[in-house]
Design an enzyme around this catalytic site. Structure first.
Site, short mmCIF file in Angstrom:
data_model
loop_
_atom_site.label_atom_id
_atom_site.label_comp_id
_atom_site.label_asym_id
_atom_site.label_seq_id
_atom_site.Cartn_x
_atom_site.Cartn_y
_atom_site.Cartn_z
N LYS A 1 0.80 -1.22 0.00
CA LYS A 1 0.00 0.00 0.00
C LYS A 1 0.84 1.28 0.00
O LYS A 1 0.44 2.30 -0.53
CB LYS A 1 -0.95 0.01 1.20
N SER B 1 1.45 -9.90 -1.22
CA SER B 1 1.09 -8.49 -0.98
C SER B 1 1.44 -7.97 0.40
O SER B 1 1.71 -6.79 0.56
CB SER B 1 -0.41 -8.29 -1.24
N GLU C 1 -9.82 7.30 4.05
CA GLU C 1 -10.70 6.43 4.82
C GLU C 1 -10.03 5.07 4.88
O GLU C 1 -9.22 4.71 4.02
CB GLU C 1 -12.09 6.34 4.21
C1 PLP Z 1 -5.17 -3.92 1.64
C2 PLP Z 1 -4.54 -5.22 1.33
C3 PLP Z 1 -4.99 -6.04 0.27
C4 PLP Z 1 -6.20 -5.71 -0.55
O1 PLP Z 1 -6.15 -4.50 -1.26
P1 PLP Z 1 -5.91 -4.44 -2.82
O2 PLP Z 1 -6.18 -3.03 -3.18
O3 PLP Z 1 -6.87 -5.40 -3.47
O4 PLP Z 1 -4.52 -4.83 -3.07
C5 PLP Z 1 -4.31 -7.20 -0.01
N1 PLP Z 1 -3.24 -7.59 0.73
C6 PLP Z 1 -2.78 -6.84 1.75
C7 PLP Z 1 -1.60 -7.31 2.52
C8 PLP Z 1 -3.40 -5.64 2.09
O5 PLP Z 1 -2.94 -4.90 3.11
#
Ligand code: PLP
Length: 395
Positions: free
Chosen positions: A91, A379, A113
């Site tokens: 993020k 992610s 938000e």
């Molecule tokens: C916020 C988050 C997501 C989901 O958000 P996307 O916008 O779909 O990427 C996925 N994995 C992690 C670790 C997150 O913090």
């Protein structure tokens, strides 16, 4: 980019996208639309963005060949290590991009938000870094559920304002943020955390996150002597980590894209967040896309064990990837994801975020060829989810 899968001049991905916003917000969004491409293309912007990604975020993140996982699933599996980014997930790539843009537009006050708090933390982090005022709207219920992230935001100097209407969750926080933006159009920049919201947000966020697939290409070239994998797999909440991992492969039709949604307790259980399957066309957050709604158009509350996938819509890019079948969408249940999370921990020594664990569960549902190169976008890390893992496995 002239692509059927990328945004067109009007801000649409096929049938989806656009900017469906209150009249009062129009000047703000329009100014951003006119300027985001030229500002982000400036050399000084690129230099500052890249320097921060390198020395503050810790990029490039490794592309790690997962040997034991590869043996287990009989394919060449690589993990793109976004979990190693500063603050523990992808993020931050986007919040750094947006705050640099906000500064160049002369904005001094940042609003955001957040649902699970992850985007709130990423925003509070870059506001501290730049010395800008930060206000994060969060549903009252989420504030209680996500206490550690609320503490992090406060420690970083942000003000967390509770949204007390409706179900007191993410969509109510979004309404509050939009209300704030309408009242403070001059000095305030709204940092959105995924590839959602009115045009140009989905495209802007996808571009900031596209560094993920840009790095995958050059890293794969070095390791395998080819730029394109056979598969790219990523979980989808709003869709930003998937958009970043898919971005430079969208037009490479021989690269198979797999988007993984949260089935929650099962697609037909009434407790799910499998937006593409369950969703119908509607407008959420200023964008025309697929979203979960009742017959009379009320947004339904989504459910997933992972707070980051618990979103009732999906970004317009992904709605189009679903409709055109460019990407395959697979929904994974809570149980399946939790099991895959603990298996990854014990196979590779990596504890994934529960969002990410959904992407790993796909390995059990797909059949690969032994020479297939499969990239999974890791992610985020699982530290934030330790309590959920503890309760689930009685650790
Ligand atoms: C916020 C988050 C997501 C989901 O958000 P996307 O916008 O779909 O990427 C996925 N994995 C992690 C670790 C997150 O913090």
């Amino acid at each position: 980019m002239n692509s059927k899968y990328n945004v067109n001049e009007k801000g649409f991905y096929g049938d989806f996208g656009g900017a469906f916003i209150p009249e009062m917000l129009y000047p703000n969004v329009e100014k951003l639309r006119q300027q985001y491409l030229s500002i982000t293309a400036e050399q000084s912007f690129q230099d500052e963005f890249k320097a921060l990604l390198k020395d503050y975020v810790g990029r490039p993140t490794p592309l790690y060949y997962a040997k034991r996982l590869s043996e287990q699933f009989n394919a060449k599996i690589y993990l793109k290590r976004e979990d190693l980014c500063h603050t523990g997930a992808h993020k931050i790539n986007n919040t750094i991009g947006q705050i640099l843009l906000a500064k160049r537009l002369g904005k001094t006050r940042i609003i955001a938000e957040t649902g699970a708090g992850q985007h709130g933390v990423a925003t509070a982090t870059v506001c501290a870094l730049m010395g800008l005022q930060c206000i994060v709207y969060m549903g009252e219920v989420d504030i209680e559920r996500q206490a550690p992230n609320v503490a992090r935001m406060k420690m970083l100097g942000a003000e967390v304002r509770p949204a007390t209407s409706g179900s007191k969750t993410l969509k109510d926080a979004t309404n509050e943020a939009i209300r704030d933006w309408i009242s403070n159009p001059e000095d305030t920049f709204y940092i959105i955390g995924s590839v959602v919201g009115p045009h140009p947000y989905p495209d802007m966020v996808a571009r900031f996150q596209s560094v993920i697939s840009e790095e995958i290409k050059s890293q794969l070239l070095e390791k395998e002597n080819r730029e394109n994998p056979d598969y790219v797999i990523a979980c989808v909440g709003g869709g930003s980590n998937a958009a970043g991992a898919f971005y430079h492969f969208l037009d490479e039709e021989n690269v198979k894209l797999i988007a993984v949604e949260a089935a929650g307790k099962g697609i037909d259980s009434g407790e799910s967040a499998a937006t593409s399957v369950l969703g119908k066309i509607g407008i959420i957050h200023g964008s025309k896309t697929l979203l979960m709604q009742t017959n009379d158009g009320q947004i339904t509350e989504p459910y997933s064990i992972s707070a980051g996938l618990d979103y009732p819509g999906v970004g317009p890019m992904h709605a189009n990837l679903y409709q055109t079948q460019r990407a395959e969408f697979i929904a994974i249940t809570d149980d399946d994801a939790m099991q895959s999370g603990i298996e990854l921990a014990q196979t590779e020594g990596i504890i994934p975020a529960i969002e990410t664990a959904h992407a790993f569960a796909v390995l059990k549902h797909k059949k690969f060829e032994p020479n297939d190169i499969v990239i999974i976008n890791l992610s985020g890390r699982g530290d934030k989810d330790l309590n959920t893992y503890i309760n689930y496995f009685k650790l």
